[in-house]
Design a protein around this motif. Structure first.
Motif, mmCIF file in Angstrom:
data_model
loop_
_atom_site.group_PDB
_atom_site.id
_atom_site.type_symbol
_atom_site.label_atom_id
_atom_site.label_comp_id
_atom_site.label_asym_id
_atom_site.label_seq_id
_atom_site.Cartn_x
_atom_site.Cartn_y
_atom_site.Cartn_z
ATOM 1 N N VAL A 179 3.933 17.253 -17.783
ATOM 2 C CA VAL A 179 3.863 16.986 -19.216
ATOM 3 C C VAL A 179 2.597 17.677 -19.727
ATOM 4 N N PRO A 180 2.722 18.830 -20.389
ATOM 5 C CA PRO A 180 1.525 19.571 -20.804
ATOM 6 C C PRO A 180 0.633 18.722 -21.708
ATOM 7 N N GLY A 181 -0.660 18.740 -21.447
ATOM 8 C CA GLY A 181 -1.604 17.994 -22.279
ATOM 9 C C GLY A 181 -1.784 16.544 -21.856
ATOM 10 N N VAL A 182 -1.010 16.102 -20.848
ATOM 11 C CA VAL A 182 -1.125 14.710 -20.402
ATOM 12 C C VAL A 182 -1.560 14.685 -18.947
ATOM 13 N N THR A 183 -2.605 13.918 -18.667
ATOM 14 C CA THR A 183 -3.028 13.704 -17.289
ATOM 15 C C THR A 183 -2.652 12.292 -16.891
ATOM 16 N N PHE A 184 -1.962 12.165 -15.774
ATOM 17 C CA PHE A 184 -1.550 10.832 -15.315
ATOM 18 C C PHE A 184 -2.582 10.263 -14.366
ATOM 19 N N GLN A 185 -2.786 8.964 -14.532
ATOM 20 C CA GLN A 185 -3.717 8.245 -13.670
ATOM 21 C C GLN A 185 -3.017 6.976 -13.242
ATOM 22 N N ILE A 186 -3.387 6.440 -12.095
ATOM 23 C CA ILE A 186 -2.778 5.154 -11.765
ATOM 24 C C ILE A 186 -3.834 4.057 -11.784
ATOM 25 N N LYS A 187 -3.345 2.857 -12.076
ATOM 26 C CA LYS A 187 -4.226 1.693 -12.066
ATOM 27 C C LYS A 187 -3.491 0.647 -11.236
ATOM 28 N N ALA A 188 -3.953 0.454 -10.007
ATOM 29 C CA ALA A 188 -3.233 -0.441 -9.100
ATOM 30 C C ALA A 188 -3.878 -1.815 -9.069
ATOM 31 N N LEU A 189 -3.062 -2.861 -9.253
ATOM 32 C CA LEU A 189 -3.547 -4.233 -9.175
ATOM 33 C C LEU A 189 -2.862 -4.944 -8.012
ATOM 34 N N ASP A 190 -3.611 -5.831 -7.393
ATOM 35 C CA ASP A 190 -3.127 -6.542 -6.216
ATOM 36 C C ASP A 190 -2.545 -7.890 -6.636
ATOM 37 N N ILE A 206 0.840 -1.194 0.000
ATOM 38 C CA ILE A 206 0.000 0.000 0.000
ATOM 39 C C ILE A 206 0.882 1.254 0.000
ATOM 40 N N GLY A 207 2.026 1.188 0.689
ATOM 41 C CA GLY A 207 2.978 2.301 0.664
ATOM 42 C C GLY A 207 3.462 2.570 -0.758
ATOM 43 N N ILE A 208 3.711 1.503 -1.517
ATOM 44 C CA ILE A 208 4.152 1.649 -2.916
ATOM 45 C C ILE A 208 3.056 2.326 -3.739
ATOM 46 N N LYS A 209 1.832 1.808 -3.602
ATOM 47 C CA LYS A 209 0.713 2.336 -4.386
ATOM 48 C C LYS A 209 0.499 3.822 -4.097
ATOM 49 N N ASN A 210 0.477 4.184 -2.810
ATOM 50 C CA ASN A 210 0.239 5.578 -2.446
ATOM 51 C C ASN A 210 1.334 6.493 -2.984
ATOM 52 N N SER A 211 2.586 6.020 -2.963
ATOM 53 C CA SER A 211 3.685 6.872 -3.413
ATOM 54 C C SER A 211 3.618 7.102 -4.919
ATOM 55 N N VAL A 212 3.214 6.079 -5.670
ATOM 56 C CA VAL A 212 3.047 6.263 -7.121
ATOM 57 C C VAL A 212 1.889 7.237 -7.376
ATOM 58 N N ASP A 213 0.835 7.071 -6.587
ATOM 59 C CA ASP A 213 -0.315 7.967 -6.697
ATOM 60 C C ASP A 213 0.116 9.412 -6.461
ATOM 61 N N LEU A 214 0.968 9.602 -5.444
ATOM 62 C CA LEU A 214 1.451 10.945 -5.139
ATOM 63 C C LEU A 214 2.259 11.507 -6.308
ATOM 64 N N ALA A 215 3.103 10.665 -6.920
ATOM 65 C CA ALA A 215 3.912 11.112 -8.062
ATOM 66 C C ALA A 215 2.997 11.550 -9.214
ATOM 67 N N ALA A 216 1.952 10.757 -9.493
ATOM 68 C CA ALA A 216 1.034 11.091 -10.581
ATOM 69 C C ALA A 216 0.312 12.406 -10.288
ATOM 70 N N LYS A 217 -0.145 12.559 -9.055
ATOM 71 C CA LYS A 217 -0.859 13.793 -8.688
ATOM 72 C C LYS A 217 0.051 15.009 -8.776
ATOM 73 N N THR A 218 1.313 14.819 -8.325
ATOM 74 C CA THR A 218 2.260 15.932 -8.379
ATOM 75 C C THR A 218 2.507 16.332 -9.830
ATOM 76 N N ALA A 219 2.677 15.334 -10.697
ATOM 77 C CA ALA A 219 2.913 15.620 -12.115
ATOM 78 C C ALA A 219 1.728 16.368 -12.715
ATOM 79 N N LYS A 278 -0.431 18.274 -11.077
ATOM 80 C CA LYS A 278 -0.520 19.592 -10.465
ATOM 81 C C LYS A 278 0.494 20.546 -11.111
ATOM 82 N N ASN A 279 1.729 20.037 -11.310
ATOM 83 C CA ASN A 279 2.787 20.884 -11.877
ATOM 84 C C ASN A 279 2.688 21.005 -13.390
ATOM 85 N N LYS A 280 1.731 20.307 -14.016
ATOM 86 C CA LYS A 280 1.663 20.210 -15.476
ATOM 87 C C LYS A 280 3.025 19.805 -16.022
#
Lengths: 409, 309
Positions: free
Chosen positions: A77-88, A58-71, A73-75
């Motif tokens: 990569v302009p024009g690209v929205t990052f999303q995560i898809k976590a599988l167990d 769960i720590g791994i998943k949350n940290s990737v989520d944070l990276a995607a959200k930060t990206a 927020k900071n734009k």
């Protein structure tokens, strides 16, 4: 006859529902790629989100989520929205293999962070490689994943799509051996491992270095990772009069092992790898964990200036679980993918190209940036160029860093 | 071999734990010939029941006060689930072919495991269980871990109670009669449904005592703990002669001893280096089972119920 008509009706309804839902998902996918102003890029995550190792997963998943959200927020990569898809993957190689197929099948997935376990990685690598999908593990430490089964004699890269931000057990085991022999002055060891790819490999590299330094391995033993009764082994360890126990394995079995060794009356420390460096290890072993050691990859995030922002952001992100051992490395792994996407998109007039996956693999190989854990870049095998390791000791119910450095040659 | 006394003690303590769980298997089998594969999960529920009680008590409650309450709560949970399983999962299938309730039992086992996994807070990984403070107790030739004290006292007490109950009380004798011939027992005025429920309840209570002992011994309980324990207890029940309650205890002890001794000594036999050690202890436990079944198919104490087992 009535039964038969019911059966047909059910079959028709089920088929209809399946067709409809399939249409639904296709429409959804179409919308995303059709909207040129804002493309969605999905970063897949594969980690144990349930089961024994879920705290770390769960720590791994949350940290990737944070990276995607930060990206986003900071734009970044302009024009690209990052999303995560976590599988167990439940730390299970076959589940991991199925997840790899699922991720490969989703056209929006352009990179994957994970998995946690080296044994799971082995069942995923090939699938990702044949689909040209980049996979960056924040946690796999088995050397053969990047350098081939014969890594000790002849290094050979197996999969061009596989990278990792964690350094390998070829360094971690020996680092623990040097610390035990040179710093702690412990001369005899009782080696135990769980026979998994990670645990057995780690214990082997540890023993090689420890004997080379002049230490003595009094016995080698194995346990089942699902077992919780180690009474008989604990007695053997106590009577072997070894100075310490080296355990190659993960905390769900490592913690009760440590507890039972001390309950049996042996006042010796247990030393292990990064899979013991979890808050749950201390929780499960209780007071008996006090004085145990665990090595881990990278420098402790709490001490790095580069990590301060990560820690603050993670707190602000409102995640209910801690980022755990691999949080910082997972963030860096996700960020490496984001950087690769950025390179590829910039080279293609701000759009995601049709053969994005292959180009992202090439771009990942050349990635270099200052990450949470230090400089992030990959060598010709896909291993991180950052070879820092840290020894932690359990003091006052918590893993406290006692030494950070690189392996002495 | 200088640690032999210690290894024997380790084996007996582990075996007592298996034996307590095996009693539930064996009693149910003895009366309705059902192998209740959900019994391991009934045991696991007992552990979580005890843990729940501990979490409800105000923080810092001494274990001496908490223990009886935890035990009661654990027993209540296990008995409730065992009796509920009998009423809703097994009784409707009482006259069905024997394969049907067996499949139901496996389904129930998975269901109970997943319910705890999904709904008990933080149960996706092992949960810590309160522990006795203080180190091991040194008795010269061997030491006893403080966490084992509960089991060392509870196992004989439980077995003594059961022996008295079956031999001396009216319900106990009715139970024996039902296990010999349910139809005739019913004709003699015994309410066999009530006897079956009693067997499930006693088995559940014993499983809860075992779960409490497990928690105190290992300092943790987890949703998966019932699976392997259930398999081992089933093995112990077969080893002792399924249907025989004393056999369950003997079978458990034999299994525990086999595991401890195999872990400790097989590695030292020349030529067996690779087959010894902790990772192989389950293999040796099942080798023992196969040997017993080959040489004495009715189990160690199986004679008296040989026609039914």
């Amino acid at each position: 006859m009535r039964h038969r008509s019911q059966l047909i009706l059910t079959a028709v309804l089920t088929t209809g529902a399946l067709t409809l839902s399939a249409c639904g998902s296709r429409d959804e996918g179409g919308d995303k790629s059709g909207d040129k102003g804002n493309t969605t890029v999905v970063i897949g995550v594969d980690a144990p989100l349930s089961g024994d190792l879920s705290a770390i997963g769960i720590g791994i998943k949350n940290s990737v989520d944070l990276a995607a959200k930060t990206a986003n927020k900071n734009k970044e990569v302009p024009g690209v929205t990052f999303q995560i898809k976590a599988l167990d993957d439940v730390a299970n190689p076959s589940t991991g293999g199925q997840n790899a197929t699922t991720l490969v099948g989703n056209k929006d997935v352009l990179g994957v962070v994970g998995p946690l376990n080296s044994s799971v990685a082995q069942s995923m690598q090939k699938t990702f490689n044949s689909a040209n999908l980049v996979e960056i593990s924040p946690a796999n430490t088995a050397p053969e994943l990047t350098q081939g089964a014969n890594y000790a004699k002849q290094k050979e890269r197996q999969f061009k799509t596989y990278f990792r931000t964690a350094t390998t057990d070829a360094l971690q085991g020996p680092y623990a051996a040097q610390y035990a022999y040179n710093t702690l002055k412990l001369k005899t060891v009782y080696s135990v491992d769980d026979k998994k790819t990670y645990g057995a490999g780690l214990a082997r590299t540890f023993r090689q270095e420890f004997t080379k330094l002049g230490g003595k391995v009094v016995a080698t033993d194995h346990i089942n990772p699902d077992d919780r009764d180690f009474g008989a082994i604990a007695t053997k360890i106590k009577n072997s009069k070894a100075d310490f126990v080296y355990y190659g394995g993960e905390y769900p079995a490592g913690a009760p092992l440590s507890k039972q060794i001390k309950d049996a009356g042996a006042k010796i420390p247990v030393i292990g790898g990064d899979a013991l460096q979890s808050a749950d290890y201390v929780k499960l072993a209780g007071k008996n964990a006090e004085g145990d050691f665990a090595t881990s990859v990278g420098a402790p995030p709490e001490q790095l200036d580069t990590a301060k922002k990560f820690i603050a952001d993670y707190k602000a992100g409102g995640y209910s679980d801690p980022y755990e051992t691999y949080g910082a490395l997972s963030y860096d792994a996700a960020w490496a993918i984001i950087q690769a996407v950025k390179t590829v998109v910039n080279a293609n007039d701000g759009k995601v190209p049709s053969d994005a996956r292959a180009k992202i693999v090439e771009a990942t190989q050349k990635v270099s940036f200052s990450g949470v854990t230090g400089q992030v870049a990959f060598d010709e095998y896909g291993d991180t160029t950052n070879r820092t390791l840290t020894v932690y000791q359990v003091k006052g119910g918590k893993h406290t860093p006692v030494k950070t450095g690189e392996l002495e040659k | 071999m200088h640690d032999l006394p210690q290894q024997l003690v380790n084996g007996l303590i582990l075996g007592a734990l298996y034996g307590l769980i095996a009693v539930g298997y064996t009693m149910v089998y003895g009366i309705i010939q059902l192998i209740n594969f959900a019994h391991g999960e009934i045991y696991m529920i007992g552990g979580f029941g005890a843990l729940t009680m501990y979490l409800w008590l105000p923080g810092g409650t001494s274990l001496a006060i908490a223990m009886p309450l935890m035990l009661l709560m654990g027993i209540a949970c296990s008995v409730l689930v065992a009796v509920g399983a009998e009423r809703f999962a097994y009784r409707p299938l009482r006259n069905a072919p024997r394969l049907a309730p067996l499949i139901t039992a496996i389904g129930l086992s998975i269901t109970l495991q997943q319910v705890v996994w999904a709904f008990y807070p933080d149960a996706k990984a092992d949960r810590t269980f309160p522990q006795f403070s203080g180190g091991p107790i040194d008795l010269g030739a061997f030491t006893i871990q403080r966490g084992d004290l509960f089991l060392i006292i509870a196992a004989p007490v439980c077995m003594g109670f059961l022996a008295y109950f079956v031999a001396k009380t009216r319900t106990g004798r009715a139970m024996q009669a039902t296990s010999q011939d349910p139809d005739t027992a019913q004709l003699m005025g015994i309410n066999t449904d009530r006897i079956v429920v009693t067997a499930f309840a006693i088995g559940g209570a014993f499983a809860a005592v075992a779960a409490m002992a497990y928690g105190l011994k290992y300092g943790q309980v987890g949703f998966k703990m019932g699976f392997i324990a259930g398999l081992k207890a089933f093995t112990a029940a077969v080893l002792g002669g399924i249907g025989n309650i004393y056999g369950a205890m003997i079978g458990g002890l034999a299994l525990g001893l086999a595991e401890a001794l195999a872990t400790a000594y097989i590695q030292d036999i020349p030529g067996m280096e690779l087959l010894g050690g902790g990772a192989w202890k389950d293999v040796w436990a099942f080798v023992l089972l196969i040997l017993v079944l080959l040489l004495r198919p009715q189990g160690l104490l199986g004679e008296r119920v040989a026609d039914r087992a």
